[in-house]
Design an enzyme around this catalytic site. Structure first.
Site, PDB file in Angstrom:
ATOM      1  N   LYS A 157       0.842  -1.218   0.000  1.00  0.00           N
ATOM      2  CA  LYS A 157       0.000   0.000   0.000  1.00  0.00           C
ATOM      3  C   LYS A 157       0.866   1.252   0.000  1.00  0.00           C
ATOM      4  CE  LYS A 157      -2.132  -1.060   3.836  1.00  0.00           C
ATOM      5  NZ  LYS A 157      -1.509  -2.359   4.062  1.00  0.00           N
ATOM      6  N   GLU A 183       1.695   6.171  11.588  1.00  0.00           N
ATOM      7  CA  GLU A 183       2.709   5.545  10.734  1.00  0.00           C
ATOM      8  C   GLU A 183       4.008   5.322  11.497  1.00  0.00           C
ATOM      9  OE1 GLU A 183       2.589   4.313   7.300  1.00  0.00           O
ATOM     10  OE2 GLU A 183       0.744   4.203   8.430  1.00  0.00           O
ATOM     11  N   ARG A 184       4.828   4.449  10.943  1.00  0.00           N
ATOM     12  CA  ARG A 184       6.146   4.192  11.552  1.00  0.00           C
ATOM     13  C   ARG A 184       7.079   5.354  11.212  1.00  0.00           C
ATOM     14  NH1 ARG A 184       3.889   0.099   9.059  1.00  0.00           N
ATOM     15  NH2 ARG A 184       3.392  -1.768  10.250  1.00  0.00           N
TER      16      ARG A 184
END
Length: 458
Positions: A157, A183-184
């Site tokens: 994605k 998010e990371r």
């Protein structure tokens, strides 16, 4: 305006803070500050009784204790807007997190805004070309529409989203806003570096609510990004490309907030207000008479289950749904888009034209017939099929390989230079494969190429 009489912290339970006010209670969505630098920000979500409010902390609550004084800021959470935010990387409070000087020439606006009324919305339908073969021919995106990238963990994605940013900023004169929800930090840092190297940062804003931040912060970062997008659309009259990664993390943050606030969960543990919260975000993404916000959103699908309430609610808001398949990823067919599950409301003869529509239907039909024949092939072998069925399989397998594409964002891993393919070239290639022009070519000749002219006969 600052309220003269401060409140007092009554209890702290994780991110949930109860505060007592002896004078006037602050309204819902007001931000309160406790402690000194850096202060702890708390957003009021409920008025428990005549003297108490319950809020959710937007920052970690270490150091917060009962009896501490709480200041009422007198307003909601605000996001910076203006040309001064371009090329910057921000957090949910509008603080710069890119080691650059603080923001200048910005105005601060509330993150809580109403969607544009129907009377101001545009009713035109235009196609938004991405240069990615399988999307442009089978799942055309709408300019000013909302497209979702659905898939489980690790099916590509974020890679697909990054490729779209790369392709679109080149021939897209507007502003791009990347909103990372839960998010990371690794993904944010890589994206920032890639965008800087590609030279597209001057027309881009990035805003992140990282995975390790409290749920209140992750829950509001999408609203902050939309406030920025609305400024460029309404005040600057520019087209905006809004990329959100990942909408599921927004729903997850809402679920955590709801649980902490003591609301009764609904199906599968989701918050009872899931539909309302998602709509409050999605309905602000719209085309108006002054400009368009085109949104592409990654949606993590828990355990690849598309009947999960998070996926179902998100589907209903989108004009195009791009479904990524783990099976195709394992076969090396990248981008791993499932052409039979993906759909777009743009794929009608009135919008894309008769030729494009008929071709897309023919591609789907061929791939669907191949999917039906796979069980027979697995049990009896290809030789047992009729000559006509064997032709369908040959066409479908060549189509599948032609619809793969090397990406600019994965050059360093694959060693293959990225390709941008126009819709005309993609349609020409698909038509020629369906007319059996390439039946003497090995399947591998069509794998990971751009336009069909690149196929080499051995």
């Amino acid at each position: 305006m600052m309220d003269a009489s401060p409140g007092t912290v009554v209890s702290v339970r994780g991110s949930v803070v109860d505060v007592r006010f002896d004078s006037q209670l602050p309204p819902i969505h007001t931000v309160l500050h406790a402690g000194t630098h850096p202060h702890i920000a708390i957003e009021v979500l409920a008025q428990s009784d005549a003297r108490h409010v319950r809020g959710i902390a937007l920052t970690p609550t270490q150091g917060l204790a009962r009896g501490m004084a709480v200041r009422n800021t007198g307003g909601p959470l605000k996001a910076p807007v203006g040309v001064g935010i371009l090329s910057r990387m921000l957090d949910v409070f509008g603080n710069a997190i890119d080691r650059q000087p603080p923001l200048v020439d910005v105005e601060w606006r509330s993150v809580h805004r109403a969607p544009p009324p129907l009377s101001r919305r545009s009713t035109q339908s235009e196609i938004f070309e991405t240069g990615i073969k399988v999307i442009d021919v089978l799942v055309p995106l709408e300019r000013g529409g909302k497209a979702g990238l659905f898939g489980g963990a690790g099916v590509g994605k974020t890679v697909l989203l990054t490729e779209m940013i790369h392709n679109m900023i080149g021939h897209h004169a507007g502003v791009s806003i990347f909103c990372g929800i839960g998010e990371r930090c690794r993904e944010g840092e890589e994206l920032y570096r890639d965008m800087r190297e590609a030279g597209v940062l001057p027309n881009m804003v990035m805003i992140f609510g990282q995975m390790n931040e409290p749920p209140g912060s992750r829950f509001r970062v999408g609203h902050a990004a939309l406030t920025m997008a609305e400024y460029f659309r309404d005040d600057q009259h520019r087209d905006v490309l809004l990329l959100m990664d990942n909408i599921f993390r927004f729903i997850q943050a809402g679920m955590e907030v709801s649980g902490l606030m003591g609301q009764m969960p609904s199906r599968l543990g989701y918050q009872p207000t899931l539909g309302t919260e998602l709509s409050a975000l999605e309905e602000r993404i719209a085309n108006t008479d002054t400009g368009a916000i085109t949104s592409i959103q990654a949606v993590y699908v828990p355990a690849d289950d598309f009947t999960d309430p998070a996926a179902v609610h998100t589907f209903s808001h989108l004009s195009a749904s791009i479904v990524l398949s783990r099976k195709r990823a394992s076969e090396g067919l990248y981008p791993a888009i499932d052409p039979l599950q993906s759909s777009s409301r743009m794929a009608t003869p009135g919008i894309v034209g008769e030729r494009h529509y008929a071709l897309a239907q023919e591609i789907r039909r061929t791939l669907a017939q191949y999917a039906n024949l796979k069980d027979i092939i697995a049990m009896l072998g290809l030789e047992e099929l009729s000559p006509e069925d064997r032709n369908i399989v040959a066409r479908a397998r060549r189509l599948e390989r032609f619809l793969t594409q090397p990406f600019f964002t994965t050059e360093q891993f694959t060693g293959l230079p990225g390709k941008l393919v126009s819709l005309a070239d993609t349609m020409d290639g698909c038509e020629r494969i369906l007319h059996d022009e390439f039946k003497d070519y090995p399947e591998g000749a069509l794998y990971m190429i751009g336009a069909i002219q690149e196929a080499k006969k051995p």
